[in-house]
Write an enzyme that holds these catalytic residues in place. Structure first.
Site, PDB file in Angstrom:
ATOM      1  N   ASP A 153       0.855  -1.187   0.000  1.00 44.80           N
ATOM      2  CA  ASP A 153       0.000   0.000   0.000  1.00 44.80           C
ATOM      3  C   ASP A 153       0.900   1.248   0.000  1.00 44.80           C
ATOM      4  O   ASP A 153       1.751   1.389  -0.865  1.00 44.80           O
ATOM      5  CB  ASP A 153      -0.965  -0.065   1.184  1.00 44.80           C
ATOM      6  CG  ASP A 153      -1.996   1.034   1.205  1.00 44.80           C
ATOM      7  OD1 ASP A 153      -3.004   0.913   0.482  1.00 44.80           O
ATOM      8  OD2 ASP A 153      -1.804   2.030   1.931  1.00 44.80           O
ATOM      9  N   HIS A 206      -7.194  -6.565  -0.760  1.00 41.94           N
ATOM     10  CA  HIS A 206      -6.134  -5.561  -0.639  1.00 41.94           C
ATOM     11  C   HIS A 206      -5.077  -5.888   0.409  1.00 41.94           C
ATOM     12  O   HIS A 206      -3.919  -5.517   0.251  1.00 41.94           O
ATOM     13  CB  HIS A 206      -6.755  -4.207  -0.314  1.00 41.94           C
ATOM     14  CG  HIS A 206      -5.758  -3.095  -0.207  1.00 41.94           C
ATOM     15  ND1 HIS A 206      -5.060  -2.611  -1.294  1.00 41.94           N
ATOM     16  CD2 HIS A 206      -5.308  -2.390   0.872  1.00 41.94           C
ATOM     17  CE1 HIS A 206      -4.244  -1.641  -0.902  1.00 41.94           C
ATOM     18  NE2 HIS A 206      -4.375  -1.496   0.409  1.00 41.94           N
TER      19      HIS A 206
END
Length: 329
Positions: free
Chosen positions: A108, A307
């Site tokens: 991320d 994610h």
């Protein structure tokens, strides 16, 4: 699993950063040191499965709560969170531990920092492994204006630009906030209802406020694990982490100094990219340009994964990085 260590508080680049360490001392290790860089809204704890696995494999491993996060300092002001500051923090940690060069792994926002390291401190790198967020070409325009034009004013990164308006929403109920963020697709199936934000506008904050019945997907972590995140954010809140987003434009401008004929130079060090099929914010298609931007490039795609890859698919992520490191030699 080995107990999560107590952080060492290290002063680097004018801030105190909490660093979690495992594995052998650098001076006696026969395998390269690895630094794990967390993203938003996370902390070093997100790498607990990787820290244990790579420490057991003989690597000295380090995971900092980066500035603004967890036990680390959260200096005031947006300009305290530029890419130059964030990368200088890492350079200072290498100096503190007497490490000339290391492997860096980022997820991320940690991956955004990771893919900046070859430009800001190339001499300190052995290799770069990114999860979910790839190395991207230099944006053709201000990224915030690009996001606004594509997704509208409610897109979460656009909304994050206004200091003071988002923090109360995220800090109102920290446990609920992390139950919202840390979710995974139901049974690994690509259904829109599994996506924890509105795909059209990425209006994440509004969806958070609508409550769990609207979120879709399922909770990724146990309540006990989720509480670790909520507790960590009691110290600094969300202002520091959001300041990372508030430097998108300034970082984009600063990146221009690395361009050659209008493009970022091709990376020559070993690069690994791990994508996740069901990551709606960072779909695998974002990584399509990387093969042409890296000379020594490996890509691994995680099917049915959302994610939060290193927590949702820890064993697969560990295996991919292990294999890549073995290939590096």
């Amino acid at each position: 699993m080995t107990a999560w260590p107590t952080p060492e508080m290290v002063t680097t680049n004018g801030v105190r950063v909490g660093v979690y360490r495992m594995g052998p001392e650098v001076s006696v290790a026969t395998k390269p040191p690895i630094f794990f860089l967390h993203g938003f809204p996370e902390i070093a704890y997100s790498w607990r499965a990787q820290m244990t696995a790579f420490a057991d494999a003989g690597h000295p491993v380090f995971a900092p709560d980066q500035r603004g996060y967890g036990v680390s300092d959260a200096p005031e002001g947006v300009t305290e969170y530029t890419m130059q500051k964030l990368t200088d923090d890492l350079k200072g940690l290498l100096d503190y531990y007497g490490i000339e060069r290391a492997v860096f792994v980022g997820h991320d926002w940690g991956a955004i920092i990771l893919w900046s390291l070859p430009f800001y401190m190339p001499e300190r790198l052995l290799g770069c492994a990114g999860l979910n967020v790839p190395l991207l070409p230099h944006y053709p325009m201000d990224p915030i204006e690009m996001f606004r034009a594509r997704f509208g004013d409610d897109m979460y990164i656009v909304r994050f630009q206004e200091e003071g308006s988002c923090e109360p929403i995220l800090e109102r109920d920290l446990m609920l906030t992390f139950q919202f963020f840390l979710r995974k697709p139901n049974k690994g199936k690509p259904k829109k209802s599994d996506v924890p934000f509105e795909e059209k506008s990425l209006n994440l904050l509004t969806l958070l406020e609508r409550g769990p019945d609207r979120w879709g997907g399922e909770q990724l972590l146990s309540d006990e694990e989720t509480a670790v995140y909520a507790k960590a954010y009691e110290k600094n809140g969300f202002t520091g982490p959001l300041h990372w987003y508030r430097n998108f434009t300034s970082n984009w401008k600063d990146q221009r100094r690395f361009l050659v004929n209008g493009r970022l130079p091709k990376l020559t060090l070993p690069c690994l990219m791990i994508t996740a099929e069901l990551d709606r914010a960072c779909p695998p298609t974002l990584a399509e340009s990387m093969a042409g931007m890296c000379e020594d490039y490996t890509r691994v795609d995680l099917e049915g994964c959302g994610h939060w890859s290193q927590q949702e698919r820890a064993s697969e992520v560990n295996a991919a990085i292990m294999s890549w490191l073995e290939k590096m030699g």
